[in-house]
Structure formats: C-alpha cells, structure tokens
Design a protein around this motif. Sequence first.
Motif, PDB file in Angstrom:
ATOM      1  N   VAL A 312       0.859  -1.189   0.000  1.00 11.25           N
ATOM      2  CA  VAL A 312       0.000   0.000   0.000  1.00 11.25           C
ATOM      3  C   VAL A 312       0.890   1.232   0.000  1.00 11.25           C
ATOM      4  O   VAL A 312       2.067   1.172   0.366  1.00 11.25           O
ATOM      5  CB  VAL A 312      -0.949   0.032   1.227  1.00 11.25           C
ATOM      6  N   VAL A 316      -2.096   5.638   1.963  1.00 15.96           N
ATOM      7  CA  VAL A 316      -3.010   4.681   2.595  1.00 15.96           C
ATOM      8  C   VAL A 316      -2.669   4.515   4.074  1.00 15.96           C
ATOM      9  O   VAL A 316      -3.557   4.518   4.936  1.00 15.96           O
ATOM     10  CB  VAL A 316      -2.957   3.319   1.878  1.00 15.96           C
ATOM     11  N   THR A 351      -8.868   0.154   4.003  1.00 16.08           N
ATOM     12  CA  THR A 351      -8.559   1.569   3.813  1.00 16.08           C
ATOM     13  C   THR A 351      -8.180   1.858   2.368  1.00 16.08           C
ATOM     14  O   THR A 351      -8.604   2.867   1.785  1.00 16.08           O
ATOM     15  CB  THR A 351      -7.410   1.998   4.737  1.00 16.08           C
ATOM     16  N   GLN A 352      -7.408   0.966   1.779  1.00 14.86           N
ATOM     17  CA  GLN A 352      -7.029   1.131   0.379  1.00 14.86           C
ATOM     18  C   GLN A 352      -8.272   1.162  -0.511  1.00 14.86           C
ATOM     19  O   GLN A 352      -8.369   1.975  -1.437  1.00 14.86           O
ATOM     20  CB  GLN A 352      -6.098  -0.005  -0.045  1.00 14.86           C
TER      21      GLN A 352
END
Length: 545
Positions: A312, A316, A351-352
């Motif tokens: 990520v 992120v 979250t990504q």
Amino acid sequence: MALRVYSTLAHEKADGSVVREKQDFAEVTGKKPGETVTMYVCGPTVYKPSHIGHMVGPVIFDTVKRYLTYLGYKVKWVVNITDVDDKLIKRAGELNTTVPALAEQNIADYFACLKALNIAVASPDGVDEFPRATQHVGGMRDVIAALIKKGYAYELDDGVYFDVSKDSDYGKLSNRDPEQMEAGTRLEVNAKKRNPGDFALWKGAKPDEPSEVQFDSPFKCGRGRPGWHIECTCMAIKVLGETLDIHGGGLDLQFPHHENELAQSESLTGKEFAHVWMHNGLLKLKDKDGNEAKMAGSLGNVLNVCDALRHVSGDVLRFFLLQTHYRSPVDLGIWDWKNPETPIPNGLIETQTALQSFYRFFERYQNVYGIDFYQLSPSERDTPITDTELTPGMEKQLEMFKGIFSAWMDDDFNTAAAIGVLYDLVRELNRTIDSHVKFPLNDHIGHKYVRRGVQLLRDLSWILGLFWVPRQQQKLGGGDALVAGLMQLIIDVRSTIRAEAKKIAAKDDPLKAMLFAQATKIREDLEKLGVIVEDRPGGTTWRVG
C-alpha cells in the motif's frame, strides 16, 4: 469554536475538583495565534527497523502541527531518538555490530518511513529537530548532579536513582498511588533501592558492555550511561525550555516513562513541565480466527513499515492512522500473517479500498476539467470562500463544509470525523458534476462551483497531510494504446446495448431484460479482469484497479 484539547494530566477546577477533560488550548497554554507552541514527542529506541506502530505518533502529531499552523500558531516540534539503551546493546551483540552502527542504520530507516508518510524530517514543515541521547550525555550528568544536590536522587554502587518518595505528587499523570506502583518497563529490581519504584538516572557500566556505551561520570559508580527517563528531561528542557506546551507519546509511555519524566523535571525546575499531555492509542490486531493478538517478533506478525509499503502507499498508511481518533486504539483488523497470500492486515486493505472514491474523483476531475488535483496548491489560511460568480447559496454550502471540518478538528483534533467531511464534500462535487456535465465548462456557474469546491478539498486534505503525491497508475499491459482502444470499443458496444434496451418501453419485454442482462454481464466480466466500469449521467467511464 475555539480549539479544545484533552490532557491526560488532571487539572483542578475552580470548585476544587480534580478532573480530566477537554480544555481551551489558548487558555491552558497561554498562547495566542502568532506565538510559538512547543511540542515534544517521545521518539523511537532505534534497535530495530520501524514497524507500523512507530508511525502512529508521528502521523498524529504531524497533523496536530499542521492544524495549529493553520490556526496561525508557529510550532516547534521535537522528537528525541534513544540511541543508547539496553535493547540496543543486546541487539548489536546479536548482530555482531556496534551500537552506533546499529543506531545509524535504524535512524536512516526511521527517517525514510517518516518521509514516506509525508512527515518532513528536520524541517519547519515537519519535525524541527531530532536530538539524540548520545549528544546530550553531558547535560544529563549535570541534571542528575542537580537532582542529587536538591535531595531528589541518591547514589548507590551501581548507579544513581530518583527517590519517588521525595516527590509529593508522584503518580499524578497516570493517576496511580505511589504505594501501589510496581516496577514497570525498564525499571530495575535492586534490593538496595530505598523504594521499589525508584528508577535509575544513571547506570553504572557492566563488565560485558562495549566501550562505546560507557561514558565518564562524577558519580560513585563511575563510568556508565544515562537511564531512559532522564534523556527526555534533559533534551526537552535543553531544546524547548523548562515548560512545554504539548508533550506527546503513546499510551504505553504514560507509566512509567512519562510519569518519571514529569517527576524528575518538575523536581529539577520547580515549574510545570507540560501544559498539555497527549497520549495516542495503540495498535490492535486480531488473528485469522478473530481473536485479539499482540504484535510480537516471537509470533512473526510485526509489520515493518517498509514491508507494508510494498503493498500500500504511504497515503493509505497515513489515512488509515488518521481515520481513528488519536486517543482510541488503532484497529488493524484480522490478519492471517502466516499466509503469504495475506501480507497485510484487513484494516489496511479496507482503507485502500475506501480511498478509491477519492482517487476516482481526482481522475474524473482531470478528465472533465483537465486539471490535476495533485498540482493544486493549498490556499492561504485566511482565504475566504468568496467568488463574485457564485451564488450566496453556493458560498454558504462550501463554508458549511469548511466550518464542520474545523469544528471537528477543534474538538481535540478529531481527524476521524474530519475525514468524514472530505467524503461528504466529494459526494457533493460528484453530484454537481453529474447535474451539470452537459453544460459548457467555461461559463456555467455549476462548474465554477465544482472548481472552488475542489480547491477547498485540496485545502482540507492538506491540513491532514493527505493526497500529496499521485498514486501509481496500474499499467494496462499488452500494449497500452491497443488495450485502451479495445476497451473503448467494448464500452461503446455495451453503451449501445444499454441504449437499445432503454428504447423498449414495456418493462416486462423479454428483449429489454436480455439486453440489460448482457450489459451487466459485460460489466461483471470486466470487473473480474480488474477493470471497473462506472455509468454516470455524463457517460460511461472505465479504469483499472
């Protein structure tokens, strides 16, 4: 609304009650916008590479500095580095290297991690200074000698200790009764100490310790090195003065580290050591079965920042840490760390995914207006949302978003709720584009409203330190131009199918249902290949990822 902050250290109210609650920042610090706020945050002991937990505090306090700067304060932020310690000595021995070499290696890693999460290093835009313990040993010896002279410390044959019984309010930060306190992290068990909770200010050298961690001293025990707690007292006072405006660190440092730091500092100066004590929550983790788990090297589930960044972006990671209020635990979610197919916890994956709504909007904005969001500079702090070409209602709408964002940040730096405002703003701008996409871009008020709203989005996200570099675009593969052409052909065919289906008036017509089903299948099959198709009023778009 004025900025209000929660201090871990209880304060006495006018009625004599002692409470922990949010207080007006300007009142408790005595500082007004334009004046300098001093902020000291306990940094790493650099015996191993930085794991994700080491980034929680820096991201939070970087955002605190950003917001205070936005409010008009000047902020001097210091983060110490412990480069001599029991853990460093042990780890250097295991790796057959020297303590200084090990420290330098991990300091470089720490700085690289900070930069990857948009935290400026040794800069007025981020952390101003990184004092190292080994650079201040002489000052620590002086502080220890002063504490001995004042009667707060005493010497033994193995070191110098702080006498907690001499400090009448010892325990006030962690709200503990000194008589109930037991030796905690990094507190030495020594039968010669006057009290079990007395802690080392200076440690006499041991026969098996390398020479690079032994320093001369005037104390009875001779050569040795400073204790952990005295480092921060010396460096904080040396760099920022005897009273700090903000002292920060992880909740795990509240006792014994910060309690001891507070005791020895105020015993030394006779002054309040910090106006505001801010303690951030710690990481939480669950194993593959959903059971609470501790991140530990013995379990093999320590997530180093450099490893997380392989999967990520720094954006992120920063977004993930800010979407929880700083005083709450940061939940990484479920992680099957033994499975190579799941290299990072669910929390980072979620979250990504959540950030895609922002990335899609940035792409859409550039496609429609030809403007790169990442090239926009933030407005000056006091720039009002006024535009003679916007209606009062439009200006009021944007001011509402700005006001709600500020209200949440004024409420003890509630970044979690502030991020929610960014989502709301993007939804508002998407709706506006949808309803005005058929109108001319240059002279229609709706498009001017969007452009002003995007500038506001840039301003607010800048305060949180988000969206500072474009995410890496995935390659299409197979010859980008060819694939792009073929994709557009597929999208055009699908659009034609949908248009023909819409021409059929009867809702129960089997041909209508078949055509829509075929268009849906094309979209679903493309999604399996990693291509996302979106139907909007202005037409159909596609993207990879």
